[in-house]
Design a protein around this motif. Structure first.
Motif, PDB file in Angstrom:
ATOM      1  N   ASP A   1      -1.330  -3.537  -8.416  1.00  0.00           N
ATOM      2  CA  ASP A   1      -2.124  -3.988  -7.281  1.00  0.00           C
ATOM      3  C   ASP A   1      -1.783  -3.280  -5.971  1.00  0.00           C
ATOM      4  O   ASP A   1      -2.349  -3.599  -4.913  1.00  0.00           O
ATOM      5  CB  ASP A   1      -2.016  -5.501  -7.093  1.00  0.00           C
ATOM      6  CG  ASP A   1      -0.584  -5.988  -6.880  1.00  0.00           C
ATOM      7  OD1 ASP A   1       0.350  -5.158  -6.973  1.00  0.00           O
ATOM      8  OD2 ASP A   1      -0.391  -7.191  -6.639  1.00  0.00           O
TER       9      ASP A   1
ATOM     10  N   LEU B   1      -2.223  -0.770  -3.176  1.00  0.00           N
ATOM     11  CA  LEU B   1      -3.407  -0.071  -2.695  1.00  0.00           C
ATOM     12  C   LEU B   1      -3.093   1.396  -2.444  1.00  0.00           C
ATOM     13  O   LEU B   1      -2.035   1.733  -1.903  1.00  0.00           O
ATOM     14  CB  LEU B   1      -3.917  -0.714  -1.413  1.00  0.00           C
ATOM     15  CG  LEU B   1      -4.344  -2.183  -1.521  1.00  0.00           C
ATOM     16  CD1 LEU B   1      -4.683  -2.746  -0.155  1.00  0.00           C
ATOM     17  CD2 LEU B   1      -5.512  -2.333  -2.479  1.00  0.00           C
TER      18      LEU B   1
ATOM     19  N   ARG C   1       0.829  -1.205   0.000  1.00  0.00           N
ATOM     20  CA  ARG C   1       0.000   0.000   0.000  1.00  0.00           C
ATOM     21  C   ARG C   1       0.864   1.255   0.000  1.00  0.00           C
ATOM     22  O   ARG C   1       2.015   1.224   0.424  1.00  0.00           O
ATOM     23  CB  ARG C   1      -0.934  -0.006   1.206  1.00  0.00           C
ATOM     24  CG  ARG C   1      -0.230   0.032   2.558  1.00  0.00           C
ATOM     25  CD  ARG C   1      -1.141  -0.488   3.669  1.00  0.00           C
ATOM     26  NE  ARG C   1      -1.433  -1.896   3.491  1.00  0.00           N
ATOM     27  CZ  ARG C   1      -2.378  -2.553   4.172  1.00  0.00           C
ATOM     28  NH1 ARG C   1      -3.109  -1.923   5.061  1.00  0.00           N
ATOM     29  NH2 ARG C   1      -2.580  -3.837   3.962  1.00  0.00           N
TER      30      ARG C   1
ATOM     31  N   SER D   1      -6.630   1.748  -5.939  1.00  0.00           N
ATOM     32  CA  SER D   1      -5.418   1.015  -6.325  1.00  0.00           C
ATOM     33  C   SER D   1      -4.725   1.779  -7.438  1.00  0.00           C
ATOM     34  O   SER D   1      -5.328   2.629  -8.105  1.00  0.00           O
ATOM     35  CB  SER D   1      -5.757  -0.402  -6.794  1.00  0.00           C
ATOM     36  OG  SER D   1      -6.445  -0.364  -8.031  1.00  0.00           O
TER      37      SER D   1
END
Length: 249
Positions: free
Chosen positions: A164, A166, A125, A180
């Motif tokens: 992918d 986040l 993330r 994303s």
């Protein structure tokens, strides 16, 4: 890793709590002074100790809780080195990870909303501050904002991350919590879908946003790592009052 997304409704700010299960140490990203008691209660409820606060940039819409949290629990203040704030204990620079227990934040200098803006990559993330919002981005018309710089920050740093990853922004005004990199590359109306620099310049130049309500108090207060001004007008007092309740994610 312990993770909480906390929401302050007055400025629509997300604060992120990261906790190390091994050491019991915690980080708060972009804490808001009016929500400080809530954050401390959450840290305590999780059995953690706040080691550090980290801000993405000098905010114009709220006062950071960094200074008050340091006074209350002794947490260190991490701020971008670019802004040269004497009150910072840790000066964030790209290429120098910030580690608290098992939590390692990788700082990315992402100027454009402000000149000293940083995003923080952590595992799967990224905490993007105001540089990249969900289907939007921060404005570029104050605090040395620069549309060209923001376009470069997003296209050459954030959008080159894996699809992918986040995206956790500093704000959302529609109740959305997470996106994303893939979604923003495809759907962001300002920066995604193959937008050119020229198109982005035109979009940002024509936003016609109002002058920020709290900026004249927030910026000088945040250059001191979170000082509420003594001359705050009554209609703005809630920006510095402690909250009794808040929506929480």
């Amino acid at each position: 890793m312990i993770f909480r997304q906390l929401y302050e409704p007055l400025s629509s700010t997300y604060t992120y709590l990261l906790g190390c299960e091994e050491t019991g140490l915690a980080i708060l990203i972009d804490p808001v002074i009016s929500a400080m008691e809530r954050d401390l209660m959450e840290v305590k409820r999780l059995g953690l100790s706040l080691a550090c606060t980290v801000d993405t940039h000098i905010h114009a819409d709220h006062i950071t809780a960094a200074r008050e949290l340091k006074k209350t629990v002794g947490s260190k203040i991490a701020m971008p080195a670019y802004d040269r704030l004497p009150c910072a204990d840790i000066r964030i620079e790209e290429g120098t990870p910030l580690q608290i227990g098992s939590i390692v934040l990788q700082p990315l200098h992402t100027p454009g909303h402000t000149a000293g803006h940083f995003a923080y990559l952590f595992d799967d993330r990224i905490f993007t501050g105001d540089a990249l919002l969900i289907e939007a981005c921060g404005r570029t018309d104050f605090q040395n904002g620069d549309a060209d710089a923001l376009y470069k920050s997003v296209q050459e740093k954030l959008f080159t991350l894996p699809d992918d990853v986040l995206v956790y922004p500093a704000h959302d005004y529609k109740g959305r919590r997470v996106s994303s990199i893939a979604q923003e590359k495809e759907r962001n109306p300002r920066l995604g879908g193959g937008k050119t620099l020229e198109e982005f310049r035109e979009i940002m130049a024509n936003l016609k946003l109002p002058y920020p309500t709290f900026i004249d108090y927030a910026v000088p207060g945040n250059r001191q790592c979170g000082v509420c001004p003594p001359d705050l007008p009554d209609q703005l007092a809630t920006y510095c009052h402690q909250m009794t309740s808040s929506l929480q994610g």
